[in-house]
Design an enzyme around this catalytic site. Structure first.
Site, PDB file in Angstrom:
ATOM      1  N   ASP A 227       3.282   0.059 -10.890  1.00  0.00           N
ATOM      2  CA  ASP A 227       1.937   0.644 -10.759  1.00  0.00           C
ATOM      3  C   ASP A 227       1.715   1.691 -11.837  1.00  0.00           C
ATOM      4  O   ASP A 227       0.659   1.738 -12.475  1.00  0.00           O
ATOM      5  CB  ASP A 227       1.772   1.314  -9.387  1.00  0.00           C
ATOM      6  CG  ASP A 227       1.837   0.310  -8.263  1.00  0.00           C
ATOM      7  OD1 ASP A 227       2.300   0.687  -7.173  1.00  0.00           O
ATOM      8  OD2 ASP A 227       1.449  -0.845  -8.482  1.00  0.00           O
TER       9      ASP A 227
ATOM     10  N   ASP B 226       7.332   0.031  -2.580  1.00  0.00           N
ATOM     11  CA  ASP B 226       6.825   1.293  -3.151  1.00  0.00           C
ATOM     12  C   ASP B 226       7.735   2.425  -2.721  1.00  0.00           C
ATOM     13  O   ASP B 226       8.303   2.383  -1.630  1.00  0.00           O
ATOM     14  CB  ASP B 226       5.409   1.571  -2.619  1.00  0.00           C
ATOM     15  CG  ASP B 226       4.390   0.578  -3.164  1.00  0.00           C
ATOM     16  OD1 ASP B 226       3.582   0.066  -2.373  1.00  0.00           O
ATOM     17  OD2 ASP B 226       4.440   0.298  -4.369  1.00  0.00           O
TER      18      ASP B 226
HETATM   19  C1  LIG Z   1      -2.029   0.037 -10.102  1.00  0.00           C
HETATM   20  C2  LIG Z   1      -2.876  -1.093  -9.591  1.00  0.00           C
HETATM   21  C3  LIG Z   1      -2.366  -1.599  -8.282  1.00  0.00           C
HETATM   22  C4  LIG Z   1      -1.399  -2.783  -8.469  1.00  0.00           C
HETATM   23  O1  LIG Z   1      -2.103  -3.845  -9.137  1.00  0.00           O
HETATM   24  C5  LIG Z   1      -1.416  -5.014  -9.433  1.00  0.00           C
HETATM   25  O2  LIG Z   1      -0.290  -5.253  -9.089  1.00  0.00           O
HETATM   26  C6  LIG Z   1      -2.213  -5.985 -10.270  1.00  0.00           C
HETATM   27  C7  LIG Z   1      -1.422  -6.502 -11.446  1.00  0.00           C
HETATM   28  C8  LIG Z   1      -2.664  -7.146  -9.469  1.00  0.00           C
HETATM   29  C9  LIG Z   1      -3.671  -6.780  -8.394  1.00  0.00           C
HETATM   30  C10 LIG Z   1      -3.640  -7.855  -7.353  1.00  0.00           C
HETATM   31  C11 LIG Z   1      -5.051  -6.698  -8.994  1.00  0.00           C
HETATM   32  C12 LIG Z   1      -5.473  -5.297  -9.216  1.00  0.00           C
HETATM   33  C13 LIG Z   1      -6.372  -4.813  -8.111  1.00  0.00           C
HETATM   34  C14 LIG Z   1      -7.106  -3.600  -8.584  1.00  0.00           C
HETATM   35  C15 LIG Z   1      -6.685  -2.416  -7.860  1.00  0.00           C
HETATM   36  O3  LIG Z   1      -5.789  -2.447  -7.042  1.00  0.00           O
HETATM   37  C16 LIG Z   1      -7.416  -1.160  -8.218  1.00  0.00           C
HETATM   38  C17 LIG Z   1      -6.488  -0.191  -8.855  1.00  0.00           C
HETATM   39  C18 LIG Z   1      -7.225   0.981  -9.391  1.00  0.00           C
HETATM   40  C19 LIG Z   1      -6.278   2.014  -9.927  1.00  0.00           C
HETATM   41  C20 LIG Z   1      -7.002   2.985 -10.829  1.00  0.00           C
HETATM   42  C21 LIG Z   1      -6.479   2.949 -12.215  1.00  0.00           C
HETATM   43  C22 LIG Z   1      -5.622   2.734  -8.786  1.00  0.00           C
HETATM   44  C23 LIG Z   1      -4.254   2.944  -8.700  1.00  0.00           C
HETATM   45  C24 LIG Z   1      -3.683   3.116  -7.393  1.00  0.00           C
HETATM   46  C25 LIG Z   1      -2.363   3.272  -7.176  1.00  0.00           C
HETATM   47  C26 LIG Z   1      -1.368   3.399  -8.301  1.00  0.00           C
HETATM   48  O4  LIG Z   1      -1.254   4.782  -8.638  1.00  0.00           O
HETATM   49  C27 LIG Z   1      -0.293   5.011  -9.637  1.00  0.00           C
HETATM   50  C28 LIG Z   1      -1.848   3.241  -5.796  1.00  0.00           C
HETATM   51  C29 LIG Z   1      -0.924   2.056  -5.642  1.00  0.00           C
HETATM   52  C30 LIG Z   1      -0.405   1.926  -4.213  1.00  0.00           C
HETATM   53  O5  LIG Z   1      -1.482   1.621  -3.330  1.00  0.00           O
HETATM   54  C31 LIG Z   1       0.666   0.845  -4.108  1.00  0.00           C
HETATM   55  O6  LIG Z   1       1.053   0.690  -2.754  1.00  0.00           O
HETATM   56  C32 LIG Z   1       0.168  -0.484  -4.670  1.00  0.00           C
HETATM   57  C33 LIG Z   1       1.245  -1.548  -4.662  1.00  0.00           C
HETATM   58  O7  LIG Z   1       2.390  -1.073  -5.352  1.00  0.00           O
HETATM   59  C34 LIG Z   1       0.728  -2.842  -5.306  1.00  0.00           C
HETATM   60  N1  LIG Z   1       0.189  -2.575  -6.631  1.00  0.00           N
HETATM   61  C35 LIG Z   1      -0.927  -3.211  -7.094  1.00  0.00           C
HETATM   62  O8  LIG Z   1      -1.536  -4.059  -6.474  1.00  0.00           O
END
Ligand SMILES: CCC[C@@H]1OC(=O)[C@@H](C)C[C@H](C)CCCCC(=O)CCC[C@@H](CC)/C=C/C=C(\COC)CC[C@@H](O)[C@@H](O)C[C@H](O)CNC1=O
Length: 153
Positions: A128, A110
């Site tokens: 993301d 990230d």
């Molecule tokens: C975007 C989903 C997260 C992404 O899901 C993915 O990969 C998917 C394909 C697979 C996951 C295992 C399953 C989804 C879990 C659901 C979840 O998590 C709830 C999300 C809600 C959402 C409201 C809409 C918030 C959003 C937050 C953030 C993004 O804001 C732009 C902060 C990102 C930072 O914490 C960063 O460190 C995260 C890191 O990059 C890893 N990323 C993931 O796990």
């Protein structure tokens, strides 16, 4: 066509992460706009807000399910619905982008660090952003379809 959009998201996501890995030490932060946007090299072994850190198998399974559902919807519902196809492609590209990191590093790279009203929002990446924009667009399309159906009744 939509798969091409997903591929562009994946390439851009992986290219930006590569630049961060190659040019920044973990924890290093470069201000882009003071008190607003920083480039901070960060690693997250979990999902959003670092939840379920280290549960890689859970993430692999969820991501494969998400990818399966997206491809199913792209093949069935998005024919002739360009915006839905684009939205699904954005989610697909984002999911695969983070999946590649999880398989390669068991954590996600990230680097986008924004301060919203002095709240340090969790550091995120291109994948993301693509996921969140895709999810929001799908929500809007679904809402509009409901409104249109109600109007017809
Ligand atoms: C975007 C989903 C997260 C992404 O899901 C993915 O990969 C998917 C394909 C697979 C996951 C295992 C399953 C989804 C879990 C659901 C979840 O998590 C709830 C999300 C809600 C959402 C409201 C809409 C918030 C959003 C937050 C953030 C993004 O804001 C732009 C902060 C990102 C930072 O914490 C960063 O460190 C995260 C890191 O990059 C890893 N990323 C993931 O796990």
């Amino acid at each position: 066509m939509n798969y091409l959009i997903a591929l562009v998201v994946i390439i851009f996501d992986q290219w930006t992460k590569y630049l961060v890995i190659e040019n920044m030490a973990i924890g290093e932060s470069i201000p882009i706009i003071d008190n607003l946007i920083y480039l901070t090299s960060h690693r997250n072994p979990g999902a959003a807000w670092g939840i379920l850190a280290g549960q890689m198998w859970f993430f692999y399974i969820i991501t494969v399910i998400v990818i399966g559902i997206i491809i199913y919807y792209m093949e069935t519902y998005s024919k002739g619905h360009r915006l839905l196809g684009l939205s699904l492609a954005l989610v697909l590209g984002g999911a695969i982008g983070n999946f590649i990191d999880r398989v390669r590093f068991q954590e996600v790279v990230d680097f986008v660090d924004v301060y919203i009203f002095s709240y340090d929002y969790p550091i995120f990446n291109v994948a993301d952003s693509s996921l969140v924009i895709g999810v929001i667009l799908i929500g809007i399309i679904t809402l509009l379809e409901e409104v249109r159906k109600d109007k017809k009744v």
